[in-house]
Design a protein around this motif. Structure first.
Motif, short mmCIF file in Angstrom:
data_model
loop_
_atom_site.label_atom_id
_atom_site.label_comp_id
_atom_site.label_asym_id
_atom_site.label_seq_id
_atom_site.Cartn_x
_atom_site.Cartn_y
_atom_site.Cartn_z
N GLY A 117 0.70 -1.31 0.01
CA GLY A 117 0.13 0.24 0.03
C GLY A 117 1.00 1.41 -0.12
N ASN A 118 1.84 1.36 0.74
CA ASN A 118 2.92 2.49 0.75
C ASN A 118 3.82 2.35 -0.60
N PHE A 119 4.28 1.42 -1.04
CA PHE A 119 5.24 1.28 -2.09
C PHE A 119 5.00 2.19 -3.20
N VAL A 120 3.55 2.13 -3.61
CA VAL A 120 3.23 3.17 -4.71
C VAL A 120 3.54 4.79 -4.57
N TYR A 121 3.39 4.99 -3.22
CA TYR A 121 3.49 6.60 -3.05
C TYR A 121 5.03 6.99 -2.63
N ILE A 122 5.82 5.85 -2.01
CA ILE A 122 7.14 6.07 -1.94
C ILE A 122 8.08 6.26 -3.13
#
Length: 335
Positions: A117-122
């Motif tokens: 879930g956080n991979f895309v935004y980081i």
């Protein structure tokens, strides 16, 4: 004269927006799982079958939005680089910025596991930091005291760094798991891999922040495109402005390629085509260049996606087939 150019700009923008809509509708209707064209509008308004809604809303539409937004970002990045370096051959893919972002993406993907879930935004932030480091090295090695940035030297240094970064990625994936190797290989080829709605949400903030900033700096870009003494003579703090605009160009390119892979030549072709249509004034040609960049990448992805079913050809390969001859012609003209 200015009023005539503004009218011409509006006409060109209307034509390009119309072409974007037309190609987008064409892209929605063709592919491995086709949706008939007479069913596209009803499906968009909620009257489609489960399959039609899945193909349009979960597969096609996010991919189309990603390609258009990424193409716009790459075109704007290329326009900035061409102005601040006074080099018509500058492009974030050619001079190594995209490959620099790719190294950061590869390292992050291979060695820093994180929640999906956080991979895309980081990912865009990681790509930006990595690309900025490589861009700083390219700038340092291309700079000559007393004469500033040398256009041909910038290209040669950038190509060298691009090859070095690509080589580093190949070394990294040589001992990686097959699944991760497949991802990096697709990234290197310029395959549009970020094809879901969260990737759009990860890309949009960069455009929302940086596009107004670049329009605000359009007059500075016009002055930086002239000789350095002219810019200094009218009160421009050349090094400060060049650094800020370089950071903006790197951020736009890194955000785009973090979700599309290594796409080259969009940032080269789109500004050139826009300038040939409306002239070199940045506030006039930048909107056209952005629309042209989105259109070029959308066309390239639509062709590549449908050329060989079901896998297709990476959009980066299609843009390279078009852009490489274009680059060679420009390089010969510079001699």
């Amino acid at each position: 004269m200015i009023d005539q150019r503004i009218k011409k700009q509006r006409v060109i923008i209307i034509v390009l927006v119309s072409l974007l809509v037309l190609i987008a509708l064409l892209s929605l209707g063709i592919g491995y799982s086709s949706v008939s064209f007479d069913r596209i509008i009803p499906t968009i308004f909620g009257e489609g079958t489960f399959k039609e809604e899945f193909v349009l809303f979960s597969v096609r539409l996010p991919r189309i939005f990603i390609t258009i937004l990424a193409g716009m970002a790459l075109a704007l990045s290329g326009a900035i680089l061409q102005s601040i370096t006074r080099n018509d051959l500058a492009d974030p893919g050619i001079i190594g910025i995209n490959a620099g972002a790719g190294v950061g993406v590869a390292v992050f993907f291979l060695y820093f596991p994180i929640e999906a879930g956080n991979f895309v935004y980081i990912l865009p932030i990681v790509a930006f930091m990595s690309a900025l480091f490589i861009a700083a090295l390219i700038y340092i090695f291309s700079y000559t005291k007393g004469s500033g940035i040398q256009p041909i030297k910038l290209i040669l240094v950038g190509v060298g760094f691009s090859l070095a970064c690509s080589g580093a990625m190949v070394v990294m994936i040589s001992s990686a798991a097959d699944q991760k190797v497949d991802f990096i290989a697709k990234w290197l080829a310029g395959s549009i891999w970020g094809t879901d709605w969260p990737f759009i949400l990860a890309l949009v903030p960069w455009l929302v922040l940086l596009v107004p900033f670049i329009f605000y700096k359009a007059s500075k870009l016009d002055l930086l495109a002239f000789s350095e003494p002219v810019a200094v003579g009218v009160g421009v703090k050349v090094e400060k402005e060049r650094l800020l605009l370089l950071i903006a160009a790197v951020a736009l390119a890194a955000a785009a390629v973090s979700v599309t892979g290594g796409i080259s030549f969009i940032g080269l072709m789109a500004p050139h085509i826009a300038k040939s249509l409306i002239g070199p004034r940045n506030h006039l040609f930048i909107p056209i260049a952005m629309l042209m960049g989105g259109l070029l990448l959308l066309v390239a992805d639509t062709i590549g996606r449908n050329a060989v079913e079901p896998e297709g050809i990476a959009a980066g390969i299609v843009t390279a087939l078009i852009g490489a001859p274009y680059f060679i012609v420009l390089l010969l003209r510079k001699k």
